[in-house]
Design an enzyme around this catalytic site. Structure first.
Site, PDB file in Angstrom:
ATOM      1  N   ASP A 147      -2.608  -7.925  -5.024  1.00  0.00           N
ATOM      2  CA  ASP A 147      -3.000  -6.694  -4.370  1.00  0.00           C
ATOM      3  C   ASP A 147      -3.510  -5.659  -5.371  1.00  0.00           C
ATOM      4  O   ASP A 147      -3.116  -5.658  -6.531  1.00  0.00           O
ATOM      5  CB  ASP A 147      -1.757  -6.128  -3.661  1.00  0.00           C
ATOM      6  CG  ASP A 147      -2.128  -5.444  -2.358  1.00  0.00           C
ATOM      7  OD1 ASP A 147      -3.332  -5.301  -2.098  1.00  0.00           O
ATOM      8  OD2 ASP A 147      -1.204  -5.051  -1.627  1.00  0.00           O
TER       9      ASP A 147
ATOM     10  N   ARG B  89       7.018 -10.964   5.840  1.00  0.00           N
ATOM     11  CA  ARG B  89       6.634 -10.728   7.236  1.00  0.00           C
ATOM     12  C   ARG B  89       7.257 -11.814   8.098  1.00  0.00           C
ATOM     13  O   ARG B  89       7.241 -12.987   7.732  1.00  0.00           O
ATOM     14  CB  ARG B  89       5.113 -10.748   7.391  1.00  0.00           C
ATOM     15  CG  ARG B  89       4.472  -9.600   6.624  1.00  0.00           C
ATOM     16  CD  ARG B  89       2.973  -9.596   6.769  1.00  0.00           C
ATOM     17  NE  ARG B  89       2.392  -8.699   5.773  1.00  0.00           N
ATOM     18  CZ  ARG B  89       1.109  -8.619   5.515  1.00  0.00           C
ATOM     19  NH1 ARG B  89       0.264  -9.380   6.174  1.00  0.00           N
ATOM     20  NH2 ARG B  89       0.660  -7.788   4.595  1.00  0.00           N
TER      21      ARG B  89
ATOM     22  N   HIS C  32      -5.062  -1.324  -5.136  1.00  0.00           N
ATOM     23  CA  HIS C  32      -5.564  -0.200  -4.360  1.00  0.00           C
ATOM     24  C   HIS C  32      -6.348   0.710  -5.275  1.00  0.00           C
ATOM     25  O   HIS C  32      -5.885   1.053  -6.351  1.00  0.00           O
ATOM     26  CB  HIS C  32      -4.407   0.538  -3.693  1.00  0.00           C
ATOM     27  CG  HIS C  32      -3.718  -0.325  -2.680  1.00  0.00           C
ATOM     28  ND1 HIS C  32      -2.574  -1.023  -2.968  1.00  0.00           N
ATOM     29  CD2 HIS C  32      -4.059  -0.658  -1.412  1.00  0.00           C
ATOM     30  CE1 HIS C  32      -2.227  -1.731  -1.907  1.00  0.00           C
ATOM     31  NE2 HIS C  32      -3.106  -1.537  -0.949  1.00  0.00           N
TER      32      HIS C  32
ATOM     33  N   GLN D 261       0.969 -11.090  -2.768  1.00  0.00           N
ATOM     34  CA  GLN D 261      -0.442 -10.708  -2.692  1.00  0.00           C
ATOM     35  C   GLN D 261      -0.949 -10.333  -4.082  1.00  0.00           C
ATOM     36  O   GLN D 261      -0.221  -9.714  -4.850  1.00  0.00           O
ATOM     37  CB  GLN D 261      -0.598  -9.487  -1.788  1.00  0.00           C
ATOM     38  CG  GLN D 261      -0.247  -9.747  -0.342  1.00  0.00           C
ATOM     39  CD  GLN D 261      -0.414  -8.483   0.491  1.00  0.00           C
ATOM     40  OE1 GLN D 261       0.069  -7.427   0.111  1.00  0.00           O
ATOM     41  NE2 GLN D 261      -1.093  -8.605   1.611  1.00  0.00           N
TER      42      GLN D 261
ATOM     43  N   HIS E 236      -8.417  -1.180  -0.284  1.00  0.00           N
ATOM     44  CA  HIS E 236      -7.452  -2.271  -0.465  1.00  0.00           C
ATOM     45  C   HIS E 236      -8.280  -3.512  -0.792  1.00  0.00           C
ATOM     46  O   HIS E 236      -9.295  -3.750  -0.132  1.00  0.00           O
ATOM     47  CB  HIS E 236      -6.690  -2.618   0.815  1.00  0.00           C
ATOM     48  CG  HIS E 236      -6.092  -1.473   1.560  1.00  0.00           C
ATOM     49  ND1 HIS E 236      -4.744  -1.273   1.622  1.00  0.00           N
ATOM     50  CD2 HIS E 236      -6.656  -0.496   2.297  1.00  0.00           C
ATOM     51  CE1 HIS E 236      -4.501  -0.216   2.384  1.00  0.00           C
ATOM     52  NE2 HIS E 236      -5.644   0.271   2.803  1.00  0.00           N
TER      53      HIS E 236
ATOM     54  N   LYS F  46     -14.814  -2.853   6.616  1.00  0.00           N
ATOM     55  CA  LYS F  46     -14.391  -3.804   5.594  1.00  0.00           C
ATOM     56  C   LYS F  46     -15.400  -4.911   5.383  1.00  0.00           C
ATOM     57  O   LYS F  46     -16.322  -5.084   6.180  1.00  0.00           O
ATOM     58  CB  LYS F  46     -13.048  -4.405   5.965  1.00  0.00           C
ATOM     59  CG  LYS F  46     -13.070  -5.215   7.248  1.00  0.00           C
ATOM     60  CD  LYS F  46     -11.737  -5.914   7.490  1.00  0.00           C
ATOM     61  CE  LYS F  46     -11.790  -6.638   8.828  1.00  0.00           C
ATOM     62  NZ  LYS F  46     -10.703  -7.547   9.033  1.00  0.00           N
TER      63      LYS F  46
ATOM     64  N   CYS G  23       0.805  -1.240   0.000  1.00  0.00           N
ATOM     65  CA  CYS G  23       0.000   0.000   0.000  1.00  0.00           C
ATOM     66  C   CYS G  23       0.834   1.285   0.000  1.00  0.00           C
ATOM     67  O   CYS G  23       0.547   2.188  -0.793  1.00  0.00           O
ATOM     68  CB  CYS G  23      -0.996   0.030   1.140  1.00  0.00           C
ATOM     69  SG  CYS G  23      -1.244  -1.490   2.016  1.00  0.00           S
TER      70      CYS G  23
HETATM   71 ZN   LIG Z   1      -3.184  -2.317   0.917  1.00  0.00          ZN
END
Ligand SMILES: [Zn+2]
Ligand SMILES: [Zn+2]
Length: 646
Positions: free
Chosen positions: A386, A366, A388, A384, A518, A472, A337
């Protein structure tokens, strides 16, 4: 008289001290037979608990999670009694119900419990169960409770009681057995008809390794013998489908101690599978107006200080990387992000440009403790899917609906048909916990709820479950074995746009903050593939299969024809390979079965003469002799039945 409100809103006026069981009886005899536990005004009660005030009553049967919890909690009392009778002098500690069954942590002293003891424990527990002993609660004073366990020499229960408040301590009795307990039981032991000890393991008292080590005895129980049988079959099937086992058998991924724990290495077949999944999502995302970006695997520490990730996770994650001369500090990227926020900041935006949707298959790192690592589901580096979305508050509604469409498309194409959703909103009683203005929160929560409704999702709204930075929507998927997985999160964020000072020019010519969404339908490629492996047992949807069919010539004589068939399949865009080893067709079929290849194409004398192929499906179904063209049509039809265009 007191007024009892039922979940459907109906109100029953009954005499004071009426029990939940009596209320069940007044509704129907069938319900009264099946009710095993109840909740009265947010407190778990027994079916025999007299109700003394007005309130809301929920009745539970075995088919509710709460009912199962009461069943298993009660079973742990039975287990404790059985253990105490078989091993006098042991010290009981705690024994809660868990997701599947229950356990009891016990100090067995000099006794050692192993698998060979399980049958006798099970038999003892069932003998107690058959006694149909009622569970009954009684209040005890703190002194009374302490005396009871001091006399037994049980320092564990004494420690538990010392931390309790006098006046709030209760014991539960059944048969000749007594335990410290807050309540929530089934009516009597008699409804426990099947009892199984699953395993034993070491556990430290209160989870602290400086404390004495106890033995944790895991068990499960059921109201019917048949339910236990089904459960054990399910466990067996889950073992077969374990993604770590299948990943090895299918040659998808591996781990190397030398590379490091929790860092998966994708083998060619696994890499091909990943690529296919990525392409599938990229195609849909392109249609949905996403643009791909690429950002580095590390970033300056400052970046994550700005985003707030450093303050939140810095201590517990991989430590900064230093450069040899420039005195800089970098972090392995824990999230994409912040990088995408900086991509957004590359140019000024007007409201007419929004929404902006940036997508990246971004690999993040992580730190997880080595004991927490598990196959592909808990790793230290993962990718991910991912993206945005930066939009105006007015666009949130529409964007949310679009993301739900995308998530549902992903689920549908991969055979996840059984899912529910959870909308996580603010805790209205603690408004200070959240950042961003109240109007926007209100708008976002309404947008999510109305999108969930409009898309026909089976959803629940959970108050107080939102993150401090926004509400969310989470999807919970049930796999083929009935296990729940959280897949696909859509998260609204008011925090990062603020922290990164993101803006757009509104129609009023003023600068405004965009809202950030996200979203990751797969979550992570690693975890998703693990779940998909366990859901399908390695029999992926045909469109995703690395190899859709294998050509098996019955002898060397037919190799040329087999090669011709292979070329022709490839011309029809079917992913095929050939097995022309000098082995029997029977052996080749067995091996292809283990590799989960969906179709086996056998070619010999007859096929060559007729210019056909003989097709056998994975699992054994014989499709007979057909032409390559007809086979290709059949494959296309099967693919189109799961993989629709977005
Ligand atoms: Zn994010
Ligand atoms: Zn209890």
């Amino acid at each position: 008289m007191i007024k009892i409100t039922l979940p459907d809103g109906a109100i029953k006026e009954v005499a004071k001290d009426t029990t939940p069981l009596a209320i069940a009886k007044s509704i129907s005899e069938g319900l009264a037979r099946n009710v095993i536990s109840a909740k009265f005004n947010d407190t778990v009660v027994e079916v025999y608990t007299p109700l003394t005030t007005d309130g809301t009553l929920t009745l539970y049967t075995w088919n509710n999670d709460e009912g199962k919890k009461a069943f298993w909690h009660s079973s742990s009392h039975v287990l404790a009694q059985a253990l105490e009778e078989l091993y006098p002098g042991i010290k009981l500690t705690i024994g809660p119900a868990i997701e599947n069954g229950f356990y009891y942590d016990v100090d067995f002293g000099a006794n050692v419990i192993s698998e060979k003891d399980f049958p006798k424990i099970e038999a003892k527990a069932l003998e107690i169960a058959r006694g149909k002993h009622d569970f009954s609660m009684r209040e005890v004073s703190k002194q009374e409770a302490l005396d009871f366990y001091k006399k037994q020499g049980n320092e564990f229960k004494v420690e538990l009681i010392e931390n309790l408040t006098d006046g709030e301590i209760t014991f539960c009795d059944h048969s000749s057995f007594t335990d410290l307990c807050r309540g929530g039981h089934i009516p009597n032991t008699g409804i426990i008809k099947a009892f199984k000890i699953l395993s034993v393991a070491g556990a430290y008292w209160r989870g602290n390794e400086n404390n004495p080590q106890l033995t944790r005895v895991y068990g499960i129980s059921f109201p019917k013998q048949k339910d236990l049988k089904e459960y054990l079959e399910l466990l067996e099937e889950a073992k077969k489908r374990d993604h770590r086992k299948l990943g090895k058998e299918l040659g998808l991924f591996t781990f190397s101690q030398k590379v490091g724990q929790g860092l998966p290495l994708w083998l060619p077949k696994g890499a091909a599978l990943r690529e296919r999944l990525e392409d599938f999502l990229k195609r849909a995302q392109k249609k949905a107006g996403y643009e791909m970006v690429v950002t580095p695997h590390i970033g300056q520490k400052e970046l994550y200080v700005t985003s707030g990730h450093y303050a939140k996770y810095g201590e517990d994650s991989f430590q900064p990387i230093k450069t040899p001369k420039e005195d800089e500090e970098f972090l392995l990227k824990p999230m994409n992000c912040p990088h995408h926020c900086e991509v957004y900041k590359n140019s000024p935006w007007s409201y007419k440009d929004l929404p902006i949707r940036y997508a990246e298959f971004g690999t993040v790192y992580r730190y997880e403790q080595s004991g927490e690592l598990h196959g592909l589901t808990r790793v230290r580096g993962f990718t991910q899917d991912d993206a945005h979305i930066f939009c105006t508050p007015e666009q949130l509604d529409e964007e949310f609906k679009n993301v739900i469409d995308l998530v549902l498309y992903v689920f549908g194409s991969l055979g996840f048909e059984n899912f529910t959703a959870q909308v996580s909103v603010r805790d209205l009683e603690n408004p200070d916990k959240y950042i961003g203005n109240v109007d926007n929160w209100e708008k976002a929560e309404q947008a999510i709820i109305s999108a969930a409704k409009e898309k026909g999702l089976d959803y629940v709204v959970e108050s107080g479950e939102a993150a401090f930075y926004g509400p969310k929507l989470d999807f919970m998927v049930k796999d083929a074995l009935g296990r729940q997985w959280q897949l696909g999160t859509i998260q609204v964020d008011y925090n990062l746009p603020e922290r990164f000072d993101l803006t757009y020019k509104g129609s009023d010519n003023e600068l405004h903050r965009p809202v950030m969404i996200h979203r990751a339908p797969f979550g992570s490629m690693e975890r998703f593939i693990a779940i998909l492996l366990e859901h399908t047992g390695g029999n992926f949807p045909l469109w995703l299969m690395p190899q859709q069919c294998i050509v098996l010539p019955v002898s060397e004589k037919h190799e040329n024809y087999a090669q011709k068939v292979l070329n022709s399949l490839e011309n029809h865009e079917i992913r095929a390979l050939i097995d022309n080893r000098n082995e029997t067709v029977g052996k080749k079929i067995r091996e292809a079965e283990l590799k989960k290849i969906p179709f086996m194409i056998i070619v010999g004398e007859q096929e060559e003469a007729d210019n056909t192929i003989s097709v056998r499906k994975h699992g054994g179904e014989d499709l007979g002799s057909i032409s390559v063209k007809d086979f290709s049509d059949l494959i296309k039809k099967e693919i189109n039945s799961t993989l629709k265009s977005f």
